[in-house]
Design an enzyme around this catalytic site. Sequence first.
Site, PDB file in Angstrom:
ATOM      1  N   LYS A 112       0.829  -1.208   0.000  1.00  0.00           N
ATOM      2  CA  LYS A 112       0.000   0.000   0.000  1.00  0.00           C
ATOM      3  C   LYS A 112       0.861   1.256   0.000  1.00  0.00           C
ATOM      4  O   LYS A 112       0.523   2.236  -0.656  1.00  0.00           O
ATOM      5  CB  LYS A 112      -0.948   0.017   1.199  1.00  0.00           C
ATOM      6  CG  LYS A 112      -2.159  -0.871   1.014  1.00  0.00           C
ATOM      7  CD  LYS A 112      -3.230  -0.565   2.055  1.00  0.00           C
ATOM      8  CE  LYS A 112      -4.504  -1.335   1.730  1.00  0.00           C
ATOM      9  NZ  LYS A 112      -5.544  -1.112   2.753  1.00  0.00           N
ATOM     10  N   LYS A 195      -4.424  -7.620  -6.640  1.00  0.00           N
ATOM     11  CA  LYS A 195      -5.757  -7.964  -6.137  1.00  0.00           C
ATOM     12  C   LYS A 195      -6.738  -6.830  -6.381  1.00  0.00           C
ATOM     13  O   LYS A 195      -6.350  -5.667  -6.424  1.00  0.00           O
ATOM     14  CB  LYS A 195      -5.701  -8.320  -4.655  1.00  0.00           C
ATOM     15  CG  LYS A 195      -5.692  -7.150  -3.704  1.00  0.00           C
ATOM     16  CD  LYS A 195      -5.920  -7.634  -2.271  1.00  0.00           C
ATOM     17  CE  LYS A 195      -6.159  -6.453  -1.340  1.00  0.00           C
ATOM     18  NZ  LYS A 195      -7.561  -6.302  -0.950  1.00  0.00           N
ATOM     19  N   LYS A 198     -10.251  -1.799  -2.948  1.00  0.00           N
ATOM     20  CA  LYS A 198     -10.961  -0.519  -2.914  1.00  0.00           C
ATOM     21  C   LYS A 198     -10.007   0.635  -3.063  1.00  0.00           C
ATOM     22  O   LYS A 198     -10.288   1.605  -3.744  1.00  0.00           O
ATOM     23  CB  LYS A 198     -11.702  -0.370  -1.583  1.00  0.00           C
ATOM     24  CG  LYS A 198     -12.903  -1.251  -1.465  1.00  0.00           C
ATOM     25  CD  LYS A 198     -13.749  -0.811  -0.282  1.00  0.00           C
ATOM     26  CE  LYS A 198     -13.912  -1.937   0.711  1.00  0.00           C
ATOM     27  NZ  LYS A 198     -12.882  -1.934   1.753  1.00  0.00           N
TER      28      LYS A 198
HETATM   29  P1  ATP Z   1      -8.602  -1.580   0.978  1.00  0.00           P
HETATM   30  O1  ATP Z   1      -7.935  -1.496  -0.369  1.00  0.00           O
HETATM   31  O2  ATP Z   1      -9.148  -0.275   1.468  1.00  0.00           O
HETATM   32  O3  ATP Z   1      -7.791  -2.348   1.998  1.00  0.00           O
HETATM   33  P2  ATP Z   1      -9.950  -3.949   0.334  1.00  0.00           P
HETATM   34  O4  ATP Z   1     -10.438  -3.981  -1.067  1.00  0.00           O
HETATM   35  O5  ATP Z   1      -8.690  -4.682   0.644  1.00  0.00           O
HETATM   36  O6  ATP Z   1      -9.881  -2.429   0.721  1.00  0.00           O
HETATM   37  P3  ATP Z   1     -11.054  -4.574   2.904  1.00  0.00           P
HETATM   38  O7  ATP Z   1     -12.187  -3.790   3.465  1.00  0.00           O
HETATM   39  O8  ATP Z   1      -9.667  -4.302   3.381  1.00  0.00           O
HETATM   40  O9  ATP Z   1     -11.106  -4.436   1.293  1.00  0.00           O
HETATM   41  O10 ATP Z   1     -11.347  -6.110   3.089  1.00  0.00           O
HETATM   42  C1  ATP Z   1     -12.620  -6.639   3.434  1.00  0.00           C
HETATM   43  C2  ATP Z   1     -12.596  -8.138   3.267  1.00  0.00           C
HETATM   44  O11 ATP Z   1     -12.516  -8.449   1.874  1.00  0.00           O
HETATM   45  C3  ATP Z   1     -11.381  -8.809   3.913  1.00  0.00           C
HETATM   46  O12 ATP Z   1     -11.818 -10.000   4.539  1.00  0.00           O
HETATM   47  C4  ATP Z   1     -10.478  -9.121   2.759  1.00  0.00           C
HETATM   48  O13 ATP Z   1      -9.703 -10.267   3.008  1.00  0.00           O
HETATM   49  C5  ATP Z   1     -11.453  -9.357   1.634  1.00  0.00           C
HETATM   50  N1  ATP Z   1     -10.881  -9.010   0.328  1.00  0.00           N
HETATM   51  C6  ATP Z   1     -10.457  -7.798  -0.058  1.00  0.00           C
HETATM   52  N2  ATP Z   1     -10.011  -7.814  -1.316  1.00  0.00           N
HETATM   53  C7  ATP Z   1     -10.174  -9.096  -1.758  1.00  0.00           C
HETATM   54  C8  ATP Z   1      -9.924  -9.765  -3.004  1.00  0.00           C
HETATM   55  N3  ATP Z   1      -9.416  -9.107  -4.049  1.00  0.00           N
HETATM   56  N4  ATP Z   1     -10.208 -11.081  -3.095  1.00  0.00           N
HETATM   57  C9  ATP Z   1     -10.736 -11.758  -2.039  1.00  0.00           C
HETATM   58  N5  ATP Z   1     -11.016 -11.180  -0.843  1.00  0.00           N
HETATM   59  C10 ATP Z   1     -10.734  -9.875  -0.693  1.00  0.00           C
HETATM   60 MG    MG Z   2      -7.702  -4.451   2.558  1.00  0.00          MG
END
Ligand code: ATP
Ligand code: MG
Length: 331
Positions: A112, A195, A198
């Site tokens: 990040k 991956k 968000k």
């Molecule tokens: P950020 O980029 O702000 O960290 P994020 O997309 O990683 O957001 P989170 O809110 O951190 O989303 O994660 C919420 C849940 O979604 C967690 O359990 C995480 O493991 C899962 N998750 C996030 N991205 C993925 C992905 N690409 N594939 C599978 N699971 C995911």
């Molecule tokens: Mg995350």
Amino acid sequence: KPRVLSLVQPTAASLHLGNYLGALRQWVPLQDDHDAFYGVADLHALTVEQDPKELRQRTLRSAAQLIAAGVDPEKSTIFIQSHVPEHTQLSWILGCLTGFGQANRMTQFKDKSARGLGDQASVGLFTYPILMAADILIYKADRVPVGEDQRQHLELTRDLASRFNHRYGRTFVVPEPHIVASVGRIGDLADPVGKMSKSSSSPAGIIELLDEPKINIKKIKSAVTDSEREIRYDLEAKPGVANLLTILSALTGTPIDALVESFRGLGYGDLKGAVADVVGEVGGAYRERALGLIEEGTELEGILAAGAERARSIAAATVAEVYDKVGLLPR
Ligand code: ATP
Ligand code: MG
């Protein structure tokens, strides 16, 4: 009943397909045979800069989306992280048990901060895994359903639980990860080696479930693949195609091998069309339910107030126990 806990960050107006498949969707069946705690990690969102007004909206929208995905407030405790101030209290204690070197090995911080933040990365982003450990340990959760991207953070959590127990006597449950291997990680559509995320996916790479279905269909049709024509599952050589197969398999329940068989002789356009169809179907129902809850408002507020109350009663007891064990003077 064994206890489970998992949170999502309100870092976007909509959750994405990775959150849904890797997290939310797995939460639903667990609430039947677990004491489930699900919530919105607004304090975690502050680790990167947020617009205050937007953050508040996104927090509420995220809570609505948990329910839209099937989390049932009658069965699960649904709460907002900042409504339970004990999380940050425990986080301090755990931070004092974490080696700097160990924290420094967390790859998500490196990813990040490398993706744009550089030296601007906050100390909060660095210590995020410690707050996450507090989120889990404070409820003495037995299992934590998370995506593959959180495995390392969960390892740290387990380590901190054991270290505390060893030093101060049995207090925490050492939690097990609950990761569904086949949907461990959904890739970014525009950059499938990375991956879907968000905070770091480009708009073209992310399926936001509250977006209009036609926007998402367009993104799927433009997903990056490769210059071959053959549909087969090869994560190394064909990450884009592998990602589309993973998504389709997760949403339809058809094993990847069977999908590959059924697409024999067909092209990438056919695969994308099939993915777009199921995403449209699942996304449509989800969107309708979430937007309804957001618009109506008071029902959701009631759910969150009840959730905070239940969560706090447990969290406060854990913090009292921990404060006593580490030797803080009672008031
Ligand atoms: P950020 O980029 O702000 O960290 P994020 O997309 O990683 O957001 P989170 O809110 O951190 O989303 O994660 C919420 C849940 O979604 C967690 O359990 C995480 O493991 C899962 N998750 C996030 N991205 C993925 C992905 N690409 N594939 C599978 N699971 C995911
Ligand atoms: Mg995350």
